[in-house]
Design a protein around this motif. Structure first.
Motif, PDB file in Angstrom:
ATOM      1  N   HIS A  96      17.086 -16.567  -0.943  1.00 21.35           N
ATOM      2  CA  HIS A  96      17.668 -15.637   0.017  1.00 21.35           C
ATOM      3  C   HIS A  96      17.096 -15.807   1.423  1.00 21.35           C
ATOM      4  O   HIS A  96      17.655 -15.281   2.391  1.00 21.35           O
ATOM      5  CB  HIS A  96      17.467 -14.195  -0.454  1.00 21.35           C
ATOM      6  CG  HIS A  96      18.119 -13.898  -1.771  1.00 21.35           C
ATOM      7  ND1 HIS A  96      19.474 -14.056  -1.984  1.00 21.35           N
ATOM      8  CD2 HIS A  96      17.602 -13.471  -2.955  1.00 21.35           C
ATOM      9  CE1 HIS A  96      19.772 -13.734  -3.233  1.00 21.35           C
ATOM     10  NE2 HIS A  96      18.654 -13.373  -3.842  1.00 21.35           N
ATOM     11  N   ASN A 115      13.675 -15.050  -5.655  1.00 20.82           N
ATOM     12  CA  ASN A 115      14.328 -14.572  -4.434  1.00 20.82           C
ATOM     13  C   ASN A 115      14.193 -15.510  -3.237  1.00 20.82           C
ATOM     14  O   ASN A 115      14.769 -15.248  -2.177  1.00 20.82           O
ATOM     15  CB  ASN A 115      13.800 -13.177  -4.053  1.00 20.82           C
ATOM     16  CG  ASN A 115      12.293 -13.160  -3.803  1.00 20.82           C
ATOM     17  OD1 ASN A 115      11.684 -14.175  -3.491  1.00 20.82           O
ATOM     18  ND2 ASN A 115      11.701 -11.981  -3.940  1.00 20.82           N
ATOM     19  N   GLN A 169       9.483  -6.594  -2.644  1.00 20.92           N
ATOM     20  CA  GLN A 169      10.226  -7.170  -1.534  1.00 20.92           C
ATOM     21  C   GLN A 169      10.861  -6.068  -0.693  1.00 20.92           C
ATOM     22  O   GLN A 169      11.414  -5.111  -1.225  1.00 20.92           O
ATOM     23  CB  GLN A 169      11.322  -8.103  -2.074  1.00 20.92           C
ATOM     24  CG  GLN A 169      12.181  -8.752  -0.998  1.00 20.92           C
ATOM     25  CD  GLN A 169      13.342  -9.537  -1.592  1.00 20.92           C
ATOM     26  OE1 GLN A 169      13.411  -9.734  -2.805  1.00 20.92           O
ATOM     27  NE2 GLN A 169      14.251  -9.971  -0.744  1.00 20.92           N
ATOM     28  N   ASP A 196      13.788  -5.262   2.468  1.00 18.44           N
ATOM     29  CA  ASP A 196      15.107  -5.800   2.785  1.00 18.44           C
ATOM     30  C   ASP A 196      14.974  -6.807   3.920  1.00 18.44           C
ATOM     31  O   ASP A 196      14.913  -6.443   5.099  1.00 18.44           O
ATOM     32  CB  ASP A 196      16.053  -4.662   3.191  1.00 18.44           C
ATOM     33  CG  ASP A 196      17.456  -5.170   3.531  1.00 18.44           C
ATOM     34  OD1 ASP A 196      17.723  -6.371   3.335  1.00 18.44           O
ATOM     35  OD2 ASP A 196      18.274  -4.358   4.006  1.00 18.44           O
ATOM     36  N   TRP A 197      14.929  -8.081   3.578  1.00 14.54           N
ATOM     37  CA  TRP A 197      14.726  -9.121   4.585  1.00 14.54           C
ATOM     38  C   TRP A 197      15.832  -9.137   5.631  1.00 14.54           C
ATOM     39  O   TRP A 197      15.609  -9.591   6.756  1.00 14.54           O
ATOM     40  CB  TRP A 197      14.643 -10.490   3.903  1.00 14.54           C
ATOM     41  CG  TRP A 197      13.469 -10.647   3.005  1.00 14.54           C
ATOM     42  CD1 TRP A 197      12.356  -9.860   2.962  1.00 14.54           C
ATOM     43  CD2 TRP A 197      13.270 -11.664   2.019  1.00 14.54           C
ATOM     44  NE1 TRP A 197      11.475 -10.324   2.006  1.00 14.54           N
ATOM     45  CE2 TRP A 197      12.017 -11.427   1.409  1.00 14.54           C
ATOM     46  CE3 TRP A 197      14.035 -12.750   1.588  1.00 14.54           C
ATOM     47  CZ2 TRP A 197      11.510 -12.239   0.402  1.00 14.54           C
ATOM     48  CZ3 TRP A 197      13.535 -13.567   0.577  1.00 14.54           C
ATOM     49  CH2 TRP A 197      12.286 -13.313  -0.010  1.00 14.54           C
ATOM     50  N   ASN A 198      17.004  -8.662   5.292  1.00 13.48           N
ATOM     51  CA  ASN A 198      18.126  -8.715   6.230  1.00 13.48           C
ATOM     52  C   ASN A 198      17.866  -7.922   7.505  1.00 13.48           C
ATOM     53  O   ASN A 198      18.498  -8.179   8.534  1.00 13.48           O
ATOM     54  CB  ASN A 198      19.410  -8.198   5.564  1.00 13.48           C
ATOM     55  CG  ASN A 198      19.913  -9.157   4.498  1.00 13.48           C
ATOM     56  OD1 ASN A 198      19.892 -10.372   4.670  1.00 13.48           O
ATOM     57  ND2 ASN A 198      20.350  -8.607   3.369  1.00 13.48           N
ATOM     58  N   LYS A 222      16.017   1.975   6.995  1.00 12.84           N
ATOM     59  CA  LYS A 222      16.402   0.912   7.922  1.00 12.84           C
ATOM     60  C   LYS A 222      16.230   1.302   9.386  1.00 12.84           C
ATOM     61  O   LYS A 222      15.643   0.554  10.176  1.00 12.84           O
ATOM     62  CB  LYS A 222      17.845   0.476   7.667  1.00 12.84           C
ATOM     63  CG  LYS A 222      18.274  -0.680   8.569  1.00 12.84           C
ATOM     64  CD  LYS A 222      19.664  -1.165   8.247  1.00 12.84           C
ATOM     65  CE  LYS A 222      20.057  -2.322   9.166  1.00 12.84           C
ATOM     66  NZ  LYS A 222      21.420  -2.822   8.885  1.00 12.84           N
ATOM     67  N   THR A 282       5.836  -5.864   3.013  1.00 10.90           N
ATOM     68  CA  THR A 282       6.264  -4.575   2.481  1.00 10.90           C
ATOM     69  C   THR A 282       5.167  -3.533   2.699  1.00 10.90           C
ATOM     70  O   THR A 282       3.995  -3.782   2.414  1.00 10.90           O
ATOM     71  CB  THR A 282       6.571  -4.700   0.975  1.00 10.90           C
ATOM     72  OG1 THR A 282       7.520  -5.750   0.786  1.00 10.90           O
ATOM     73  CG2 THR A 282       7.126  -3.404   0.426  1.00 10.90           C
ATOM     74  N   SER A 331      11.306   1.500   3.707  1.00  7.96           N
ATOM     75  CA  SER A 331      12.653   1.451   3.128  1.00  7.96           C
ATOM     76  C   SER A 331      13.750   1.998   4.030  1.00  7.96           C
ATOM     77  O   SER A 331      14.928   1.699   3.832  1.00  7.96           O
ATOM     78  CB  SER A 331      12.672   2.208   1.800  1.00  7.96           C
ATOM     79  OG  SER A 331      12.276   3.560   2.004  1.00  7.96           O
TER      80      SER A 331
END
Length: 224
Positions: free
Chosen positions: A187, A184, A159, A161-163, A123, A148, A121
């Motif tokens: 996205h 989702n 999920q 954070d795919w970004n 970043k 994950t 989680s």
């Protein structure tokens, strides 16, 4: 790393993981599913050898059979790959570059390697970890798979954070996993570098290892 512009405008391929039922495998083949995932991790509720023998897998006429291993020894992996006639090995544990190089030497040259990078989680921690893997990982890797992070090594249905994947230029194609569902999947189009394949599992189950094939069929039709 400099973000990469979007490539691979084709629809991602589909991998269904955690399979344990031969009849469902045949249904998925009839649906032209691209990759079939079989988990060879004893602690998983989807451990395939609790349901099938390794010798059952060569009877499956498909070129996308993936064996999923977690911190397994070289001999066991190579033995199962041969007995099950696997096309891909997915390394879901903490396997390092030396291990990967040794495994590549032992496997037939036709067997391709998928290395999983488990994402948590935080970043900045994730960015450092992915950079380390991408920069230092063995050249023997054919694909990455982003999933994950969890103490159970996947199958959480959650999920990440795919970004965060937009921060990198991927040197090889990648599979996207981790809680993919009908809710989702739209996205995915926000990713600059599109995944080579989507990897679905727990969101498409009646119970662990038993898939909801009708739900998969609908999902496959909609996202393509």
């Amino acid at each position: 790393m400099k973000p990469q512009q979007m490539i691979n405008t084709k629809s991602p391929k589909l991998k269904v993981c955690g399979l344990t039922q031969l009849d469902q495998v045949q249904e998925l083949i009839s649906m032209d599913t691209d990759f079939l995932g079989f988990i060879f991790y004893k602690k998983s509720p989807r451990y395939v050898l609790n349901h099938l023998h390794a010798e059952d897998l060569p009877t499956i006429d498909h070129q996308g059979k993936v064996g999923v291993f977690v911190n397994e020894d070289l001999h066991t992996i190579t033995e199962i790959v041969q007995k099950a006639n696997l096309n891909f090995v997915q390394l879901h544990g903490d396997e390092n570059e030396i291990f990967i190089d040794e495994l590549k030497e032992k496997l037939d040259s036709s067997v391709q390697l998928i290395k999983v990078i488990r994402i948590g989680s935080e970043k900045q921690e994730v960015i450092r970890m992915i950079e380390k893997n991408i920069n230092h990982q063995s050249s023997g890797i054919d694909y990455y798979l982003f999933d994950t992070d969890s103490k159970d090594f996947g199958g959480t249905g959650k999920q990440f954070d795919w970004n965060v994947l937009n921060e990198f230029e991927m040197p090889v194609p990648y599979f996207l996993s981790g809680g993919i569902s009908e809710d989702n999947v739209e996205h995915v189009k926000n990713l600059r570098q599109q995944p080579f394949a989507l990897d679905i599992n727990s969101k498409f189950e009646i119970k662990a290892g038993v898939k909801d094939v009708d739900k998969i069929k609908k999902f496959k039709h909609n996202f393509r």
